[in-house]
Enzyme design. Sequence first.
Site, PDB file in Angstrom:
ATOM      1  N   GLU A 297       2.066  -3.426   4.660  1.00  0.00           N
ATOM      2  CA  GLU A 297       2.820  -2.267   5.146  1.00  0.00           C
ATOM      3  C   GLU A 297       1.935  -1.295   5.920  1.00  0.00           C
ATOM      4  OE1 GLU A 297       4.776  -0.825   1.583  1.00  0.00           O
ATOM      5  OE2 GLU A 297       6.489  -2.127   1.944  1.00  0.00           O
ATOM      6  N   ARG A 347      10.511 -13.109   3.729  1.00  0.00           N
ATOM      7  CA  ARG A 347       9.618 -12.193   3.007  1.00  0.00           C
ATOM      8  C   ARG A 347       9.362 -12.675   1.582  1.00  0.00           C
ATOM      9  NH1 ARG A 347      10.468  -5.675   2.279  1.00  0.00           N
ATOM     10  NH2 ARG A 347       9.418  -5.443   0.278  1.00  0.00           N
ATOM     11  N   ASP A 376      10.803  -6.580  -4.037  1.00  0.00           N
ATOM     12  CA  ASP A 376      10.243  -5.256  -4.305  1.00  0.00           C
ATOM     13  C   ASP A 376      11.054  -4.504  -5.349  1.00  0.00           C
ATOM     14  OD1 ASP A 376       8.609  -3.054  -4.133  1.00  0.00           O
ATOM     15  OD2 ASP A 376       9.491  -2.284  -2.286  1.00  0.00           O
ATOM     16  N   GLU A 404      12.698   3.407  -8.577  1.00  0.00           N
ATOM     17  CA  GLU A 404      12.924   3.486  -7.136  1.00  0.00           C
ATOM     18  C   GLU A 404      14.291   2.919  -6.726  1.00  0.00           C
ATOM     19  OE1 GLU A 404       9.834   1.669  -4.870  1.00  0.00           O
ATOM     20  OE2 GLU A 404      10.825   2.011  -2.946  1.00  0.00           O
ATOM     21  N   GLU A 522      23.317  -2.711 -12.542  1.00  0.00           N
ATOM     22  CA  GLU A 522      23.408  -3.908 -11.711  1.00  0.00           C
ATOM     23  C   GLU A 522      24.854  -4.158 -11.275  1.00  0.00           C
ATOM     24  OE1 GLU A 522      22.301  -7.562 -13.662  1.00  0.00           O
ATOM     25  OE2 GLU A 522      22.053  -8.618 -11.753  1.00  0.00           O
TER      26      GLU A 522
END
EC number: 3.2.1.131
Lengths: 690, 690
Positions: A297, A347, A376, A404, A522
């Site tokens: 990044e 990715r 992530d 996050e 979820e």
Amino acid sequence: MRARIGSEAWLRYETVESEALREEYRNACAAVAIAGETKVLRTAATELKEAMRAMTGYSPELVAARDLEASGVIIGVLGGGDAAIDGAIGGEADAIGDEGYVIRSMRGSAGESGRILIAGKSDRGALYGTFHLIRLMQQREPLGGLHIVETPANGLRMINQWDNMDGSIERGYAGKSIFYRDGRFVEDLTRVREYARLLSSVGINAISINNVNVHREETKLITTAYEETLVKVADILRAYGIGLFLSINFASPIAIGGLSTADPLDPAVRGWWAERASDLYRAIPDFGGFLVKADSEFRPGPFTYGRNHADGANMLAEALAPHGGLVIWRCFVYNCLQDWRDRSTDRARAAYDHFTPLDGQFADNVILQIKNGPMDFQVREPVSPLFGGLRETNQVLELQITQEYTGQQKHVCYLVPQWKEVLDFDTHAAGEGTTVAKIANGGAWNRPYGGIAAVSNIGDDACWTGHPLAQANLYGYGRLIWNPSLTAEGIASEWIRLSHSCDPAVEDAVLGILMNSWGIYESYTAPLGVGWMVSPNHHYGPNVDGYEYSKWGTYHFADCRGIGVDRTIGTGTGYAAQYHSPWRETYDSPESCPDELLLFFHHVPYTHVLRSGKTVIQHIYDTHFEGAEAAAALLDEWLSLRGKINEEDFELVASRLAEQRDHAKEWRDVINTYFCRKSGIADGQGRLIY
Amino acid sequence: MRARIGSEAWLRYETVESEALREEYRNACAAVAIAGETKVLRTAATELKEAMRAMTGYSPELVAARDLEASGVIIGVLGGGDAAIDGAIGGEADAIGDEGYVIRSMRGSAGESGRILIAGKSDRGALYGTFHLIRLMQQREPLGGLHIVETPANGLRMINQWDNMDGSIERGYAGKSIFYRDGRFVEDLTRVREYARLLSSVGINAISINNVNVHREETKLITTAYEETLVKVADILRAYGIGLFLSINFASPIAIGGLSTADPLDPAVRGWWAERASDLYRAIPDFGGFLVKADSEFRPGPFTYGRNHADGANMLAEALAPHGGLVIWRCFVYNCLQDWRDRSTDRARAAYDHFTPLDGQFADNVILQIKNGPMDFQVREPVSPLFGGLRETNQVLELQITQEYTGQQKHVCYLVPQWKEVLDFDTHAAGEGTTVAKIANGGAWNRPYGGIAAVSNIGDDACWTGHPLAQANLYGYGRLIWNPSLTAEGIASEWIRLSHSCDPAVEDAVLGILMNSWGIYESYTAPLGVGWMVSPNHHYGPNVDGYEYSKWGTYHFADCRGIGVDRTIGTGTGYAAQYHSPWRETYDSPESCPDELLLFFHHVPYTHVLRSGKTVIQHIYDTHFEGAEAAAALLDEWLSLRGKINEEDFELVASRLAEQRDHAKEWRDVINTYFCRKSGIADGQGRLIY
């Protein structure tokens, strides 16, 4: 119920209600002795004394071990010179690792309650044992006949602060940094000490105190400019058995070293790092080492110089090795300038593709830090196949305590169940039973180093974590990585009793909220493992196409017919092949792939029938209606506790749960509307979709 | 070609190439006299002298009118005491308004070129005439036999700076503010003076110098704290005939006045505003007045106190009236907390619904400032129906020169053609011919005040506007509002000759780029008038669903079958009824609605056939493929000018056009992919869609 001191968290010492129990505790801890004189042992004694004073009103005297009367607590180190300890516990030394402990009640004479011995092979172990004893009293357990043997499953039990020196915290949802403000360290380190207590009480033994994205001023943390304050911070942490690490900027030799290169094979660069290491260890002889985000990044790294990650890590390892330091090198490396039109680049493949070819090339004091999933920290991902892809490399598992992508501490999301799934995942890398837990702790291939690290969720917020219930994640993280065989329920119950109340009504209600929370979160967010349906940058709130046409490699490919990412071996990106059998085959087929990961591995029509028997589209509608309803019910459940929880926590949690209820409804409507508009398929139950 | 001085823009005075022409200009302007002594006349004389010096190498003497020889220029005011002027021009006084001018060549004796008279009814008019004369010379026109009569169509010709005192500019794409830096006015006001020259040269006569969103420090601009600097700024502006306005915070009485309310009917509040006005006019006797954004996008306003916009505006008007000041009250008012699920609320309706009931209730010195469209400066919107909805209220049209939604000065988008469409729009409010131009200038209903205002596109960037070609919008704005019957082509050609070159090859090429640019930008962005397919907040880049689930009232409602907003009278929000016939009927039917506005007024299937004969979906694909191709061709066109444009502009424009080419391709692919995925309908030409 007394007002809560926000910062005490689970180190909450209410007066013991029962006079008889208070008396028992007073007798058992009539005095406290330490066998040996170290900072950590003294911490242990002081912590016990303070806990006793608060819970019983009696403050035991600190005496030398030889002066201890028949009753009392001796805290010491095996082989540290105390005969009582060595005699009573020495035989169990083999049962505990360097940081484990034994607690034993020794029968006293008639009318005496006898002694309690707390012993570790190190003073850290003895401190952990002392916190264990305190926990028992917080939970009103009797102290007779104790015989406890505990040893941590993981060597490195680490916390990563993503704190910046301007006081901000990357992905922080609980206020500002407790370490920094306005470009420098805070003057008053009280809060740092309080944090160290909390961490130590659950067995954390290492911390990196600055963000892995190392900005300009933070780059200078490894120079003598910050030596004085770093020494103070290290002293505070050391007293609680916690080692200090720093995140470093790979380009430091250029940024602050006056060199023209940061090439890891350049002798001047190697020399420069060696000097920095020497400086650091001169000031802090037990400095832990460096945490590194490189070539990730837009962070600088060895790729600039045509070198690989092993070259980069080994160069730093060489600088630290003479001092016993570690390099923790993050594997969060991928192409962050991907073209969304390109479906061949994946990715999810990146960490495995980058690091497995380097297996065996890393120095002994290098540890690779691997995120739990290949993307992530989404609410649902498969386990990273890099666990199982490396045999000759030290590894630690990286988890994210800070929420996050899981509600940013506005939504309750107890993550221990998720982490347990990760730790229990059987990679089959060395046959059945090669769990992530065994790989991470080094046991699977007998590596010298291993453990678990996680991104902290605390800030200078009064209750540390913004949402009071988010404290359970920090507590649970420490307890789980100490002993991954603990259950998520057990940890949650313990946390509730310690932090809030031993009232079974409270325990039942809060346990219900916590244990259902991950599933609820979820259910109303991105469905079936596809992830990423959030607004860019801040990652909060529904935005189905938020990352769909971006450069970040995070797509769902929804069209009017279907959705999902084809990561199969035959027609997709081949990611499924990074797993060992049987996962490779299980994930590769839409029939055997677990429902919750279906869209991570497959692009299927909305009419595809899940293993559950529902179609994908109906699953989306149902889970979102149910999830929003369940989120609303969390608030109702909580409101039943009025009067049983201190007012401040009660109101704060209630307001957060109200926000969660409203926001879950927003998630429900945006997701359902998006897919109803896109698929043209009506809800089977005819509910209102906009 | 000499290097360009970035800040000169269209006041670019290259040496006249032809010796004969230089000689003619020297003779014609052998000396310069002003008849009367005002700051503005002196400015005019100085400007002419400087232009002459730069273009001819000859610097004419400034003399008193009575001392002027047979040849030279007299600049003066009709009735100002100069017999020559009154004699030659007095008869034309009726033909020009207060700020118009006449330019006449007076035949001299044999061998003498004679005099040129430039006269206005005011010194402002004379200044504008002088800039006209300079423009002629910049374009190498002969000066013989001049007889020019010009008068501005609009009384108020205003610029709104959205500058903040921290130096930022809201929706600014050309650097930082030229007025402020770090919370205060800049020390060196040179750039402000240069800006005043540019504005005055195209006839701008008013400017508000701070953002309509008035933040904390800016609230204090109306206090004596800033008096000294404001006086300096007003002096600079006054010399160029420009009046100073300030944007005010409606809550000022509370924020800085120590009052507990800002209720417009409260006597203490009225008194407080009266005092502020007195203070301001004591310092700046010709202060223009206040610009107000109230009860809009979270700004405070009269609604807080149960009052309406007329109450709020009239209260300020009362304070300003004794001093001759104006209140300019913005009509950009809508519900900015809309629920996207609610299809009955329509942001497009809001301005009309709020303000038409108040028609006739506003004080004489209040002017309502109405954006050109009902939404917010999209690349394509219908004209706001509020034009035609008010008969007894002063109105000004608000345009946006800064390219917020039209490429942010990275894309070229010459907006004059768009503005002309707005001005020429026949509302039919008082029968055929009731154009927006006539309503805005007050003529339609004989209102005392009228005009046009626009949000500036300049910053401290060397070329003022980030993109050198964006200068054409600032120039074009001034020229167009002076005379709305000018053509967009004519204005563009003039700007090219003034700013770049009189070379026909340059004029042809740049004119082609400018005149095609709006259509090209429209073609590759949001289709058919639906608007808003941009990323939230910064408004740059394609994001089809960027505003779809937001609170801002900005939706396209695309599903797998169709797209668009039903604003019809029968089944929609009824917005179409806000127009007079025949527009009401024209817009209300998908058959008669112009293609470019179809999705603004109607929700139609992708297979709906446009008036053009194409389906909606094929139109989307075709325009986006063609638009991206046309954007790429702009760069090729520009590159043909290498060597004919100064190097600095050439390279800067080339790099911006390259970015536009790439970004247009991104727009093309995101929009086409979005609609292909959503509709499931393939491109009729089989082109690659991802």
